[in-house]
Write an enzyme that holds these catalytic residues in place. Structure first.
Site, PDB file in Angstrom:
ATOM      1  N   ASP A  87       0.813  -1.224   0.000  1.00 40.49           N
ATOM      2  CA  ASP A  87       0.000   0.000   0.000  1.00 40.49           C
ATOM      3  C   ASP A  87       0.845   1.273   0.000  1.00 40.49           C
ATOM      4  O   ASP A  87       1.921   1.323   0.621  1.00 40.49           O
ATOM      5  CB  ASP A  87      -0.879  -0.035   1.266  1.00 40.49           C
ATOM      6  CG  ASP A  87      -2.075   0.885   1.170  1.00 40.49           C
ATOM      7  OD1 ASP A  87      -2.615   1.039   0.065  1.00 40.49           O
ATOM      8  OD2 ASP A  87      -2.479   1.425   2.217  1.00 40.49           O
ATOM      9  N   HIS A  88       0.336   2.292  -0.692  1.00 45.00           N
ATOM     10  CA  HIS A  88       0.957   3.634  -0.689  1.00 45.00           C
ATOM     11  C   HIS A  88       2.443   3.589  -1.011  1.00 45.00           C
ATOM     12  O   HIS A  88       3.269   4.113  -0.261  1.00 45.00           O
ATOM     13  CB  HIS A  88       0.739   4.328   0.664  1.00 45.00           C
ATOM     14  CG  HIS A  88      -0.628   4.918   0.822  1.00 45.00           C
ATOM     15  ND1 HIS A  88      -1.070   5.994   0.073  1.00 45.00           N
ATOM     16  CD2 HIS A  88      -1.647   4.579   1.638  1.00 45.00           C
ATOM     17  CE1 HIS A  88      -2.317   6.296   0.441  1.00 45.00           C
ATOM     18  NE2 HIS A  88      -2.694   5.434   1.371  1.00 45.00           N
ATOM     19  N   HIS A 214      -9.951   5.561   0.988  1.00 43.03           N
ATOM     20  CA  HIS A 214      -8.863   5.551   1.984  1.00 43.03           C
ATOM     21  C   HIS A 214      -9.311   6.337   3.211  1.00 43.03           C
ATOM     22  O   HIS A 214     -10.299   7.055   3.186  1.00 43.03           O
ATOM     23  CB  HIS A 214      -7.600   6.178   1.376  1.00 43.03           C
ATOM     24  CG  HIS A 214      -6.860   5.249   0.470  1.00 43.03           C
ATOM     25  ND1 HIS A 214      -5.568   4.847   0.699  1.00 43.03           N
ATOM     26  CD2 HIS A 214      -7.255   4.629  -0.663  1.00 43.03           C
ATOM     27  CE1 HIS A 214      -5.191   4.027  -0.257  1.00 43.03           C
ATOM     28  NE2 HIS A 214      -6.193   3.878  -1.112  1.00 43.03           N
ATOM     29  N   GLY A 215      -8.549   6.174   4.302  1.00 46.87           N
ATOM     30  CA  GLY A 215      -8.868   6.938   5.509  1.00 46.87           C
ATOM     31  C   GLY A 215     -10.217   6.577   6.091  1.00 46.87           C
ATOM     32  O   GLY A 215     -10.926   7.433   6.633  1.00 46.87           O
ATOM     33  N   SER A 217     -10.984   4.848   8.718  1.00 43.75           N
ATOM     34  CA  SER A 217     -11.091   4.788  10.188  1.00 43.75           C
ATOM     35  C   SER A 217     -11.968   5.896  10.739  1.00 43.75           C
ATOM     36  O   SER A 217     -12.645   5.714  11.751  1.00 43.75           O
ATOM     37  CB  SER A 217      -9.697   4.903  10.828  1.00 43.75           C
ATOM     38  OG  SER A 217      -8.933   3.776  10.532  1.00 43.75           O
ATOM     39  N   VAL A 237      -8.726   0.560   5.942  1.00 40.71           N
ATOM     40  CA  VAL A 237      -8.789   0.888   7.373  1.00 40.71           C
ATOM     41  C   VAL A 237      -7.419   0.625   8.004  1.00 40.71           C
ATOM     42  O   VAL A 237      -6.879  -0.481   7.882  1.00 40.71           O
ATOM     43  CB  VAL A 237      -9.838   0.002   8.088  1.00 40.71           C
ATOM     44  CG1 VAL A 237      -9.887   0.320   9.577  1.00 40.71           C
ATOM     45  CG2 VAL A 237     -11.212   0.157   7.448  1.00 40.71           C
ATOM     46  N   THR A 239      -5.863   3.211  10.952  1.00 42.87           N
ATOM     47  CA  THR A 239      -5.762   3.849  12.275  1.00 42.87           C
ATOM     48  C   THR A 239      -6.694   3.225  13.310  1.00 42.87           C
ATOM     49  O   THR A 239      -6.338   3.149  14.490  1.00 42.87           O
ATOM     50  CB  THR A 239      -6.054   5.357  12.110  1.00 42.87           C
ATOM     51  OG1 THR A 239      -5.121   5.883  11.157  1.00 42.87           O
ATOM     52  CG2 THR A 239      -5.917   6.108  13.419  1.00 42.87           C
TER      53      THR A 239
HETATM   54  O1  G3H Z   1      -4.270   3.091   2.892  1.00 44.64           O
HETATM   55  C1  G3H Z   1      -4.625   3.003   4.079  1.00 44.64           C
HETATM   56  C2  G3H Z   1      -5.818   3.667   4.576  1.00 44.64           C
HETATM   57  O2  G3H Z   1      -6.112   4.776   3.821  1.00 44.64           O
HETATM   58  C3  G3H Z   1      -5.887   3.805   6.061  1.00 44.64           C
HETATM   59  O3  G3H Z   1      -6.365   5.059   6.508  1.00 44.64           O
HETATM   60  O4  G3H Z   1      -5.492   4.871   8.815  1.00 44.64           O
HETATM   61  O5  G3H Z   1      -7.054   6.656   8.216  1.00 44.64           O
HETATM   62  O6  G3H Z   1      -7.871   4.307   8.315  1.00 44.64           O
HETATM   63  P1  G3H Z   1      -6.737   5.224   8.058  1.00 44.64           P
HETATM   64 ZN    ZN Z   2      -4.478   5.388   2.420  1.00 42.50          ZN
END
Ligand code: G3H
Ligand code: ZN
Length: 284
Positions: A87-88, A214-215, A217, A237, A239
């Site tokens: 990822d990323h 993404h993001g 959480s 997910v 965080t």
């Molecule tokens: O690529 C990973 C996710 O975008 C995780 O995002 O940590 O805010 O849930 P998050």
């Molecule tokens: Zn991400």
């Protein structure tokens, strides 16, 4: 069970379900994260993606091999259908290491580059991936307003993906899935994000490949349900697992004087597994 691929899970979720469902992908940092994701997927009776980010690889001294091998071994030992995703990634050397380590998918993240450079780098990553049977996800950051201005991170608050630009980007790069900015933000510890559901619907219309959130959480359950119903196919997910992990360790060490990490890591792993199962039941 043998590893499956993210592509198989995403396509299978879209094809086989009576209603809209997505595939949830969870970030692995330590062995306990991987074990918790497997445990949560088994408890929920759902498939899942175990994803290792470039940042996690940095945490492990820049070595992908050990954390990837351990994660893959945990996944193969599980009775759940699990996929392994990198990822990323913006480091091309790390991208190329995905194949020998058995990853079926990668997210190549050139979103910080100006649009033209992003397209060029991502199209090259897609060619590389497709020659090896690897499913490639990418992210389109918003192009800065002035020449030479860096683009904004697609998950900075307020940033949105433009549907027409997203469609052009997919056509130009050949990506298999696209991460889009619709109101979520990375690393939120409170679930207060409000998604732009009208934009998700417009993106779903305009973009011919699966959309990735993404993001997640920071996104409340009902917002996630609506996002999936509107066409989000992969829900990332990270965080939320770390929030559960840290709260469990903090509570344990406040109440006990343990020195054996197994005592508090077991509670952290169970807390993460509960979090995984809860997200899986919401989105799939
Ligand atoms: O690529 C990973 C996710 O975008 C995780 O995002 O940590 O805010 O849930 P998050
Ligand atoms: Zn991400």
């Amino acid at each position: 069970m043998p590893l499956v691929t993210t592509g198989e899970l995403v396509e299978g979720a879209r094809a086989g379900a009576p209603g809209p469902v997505a595939v949830a992908a969870f970030n692995v940092i330590t062995l306990e994260h991987a074990e918790a994701i497997a445990q949560g997927a088994e408890a929920a009776g759902r498939p899942a993606v175990l994803q290792i980010s470039q940042n996690a690889v940095r945490f492990h001294g820049g070595r992908l091999g050990p954390v990837a091998a351990a994660t893959a071994a945990v996944a193969r030992a599980s009775s759940a259908r699990l996929a392994l995703h990198l990822d990323h990634v913006d480091d091309v050397d790390l991208l190329r290491a995905a194949h020998p380590e058995g990853f079926g998918s990668v997210m190549f993240d050139a979103s910080k580059l100006p649009y033209g450079d992003n397209v060029k780098a991502t199209a090259a990553a897609v060619r590389w991936g497709h020659e090896r049977g690897i499913w490639v996800e990418a992210e389109l950051g918003r192009v800065g307003g002035k020449a030479g201005e860096p683009p904004l991170d697609a998950h900075a608050p307020g940033v949105r993906t433009d549907p027409a630009e997203a469609a052009a980007y997919v056509a130009e790069t050949g990506v298999d899935a696209l991460a889009v900015a619709v109101g979520s933000t990375h690393a939120m510890t409170e679930r207060t994000a409000a998604l732009d559901h009208a934009l998700i619907a417009r993106l779903r219309e305009a973009v011919p490949v699966p959309l990735v959130l993404h993001g997640s959480s920071g996104v409340p359950d009902e917002e996630l349900r609506r996002a999936v119903a509107a066409g989000m196919a992969k829900i990332n997910v990270g965080t939320a697992l770390n929030t559960a992990y840290t709260a469990a360790v903090r509570a344990f060490l406040t109440a006990h004087t343990a020195v054996d990490p197994r005592a508090y890591l077991a509670s952290a792993r169970d807390a993460m597994a509960d979090t995984v199962a809860r997200f899986l039941r919401v989105v799939s």
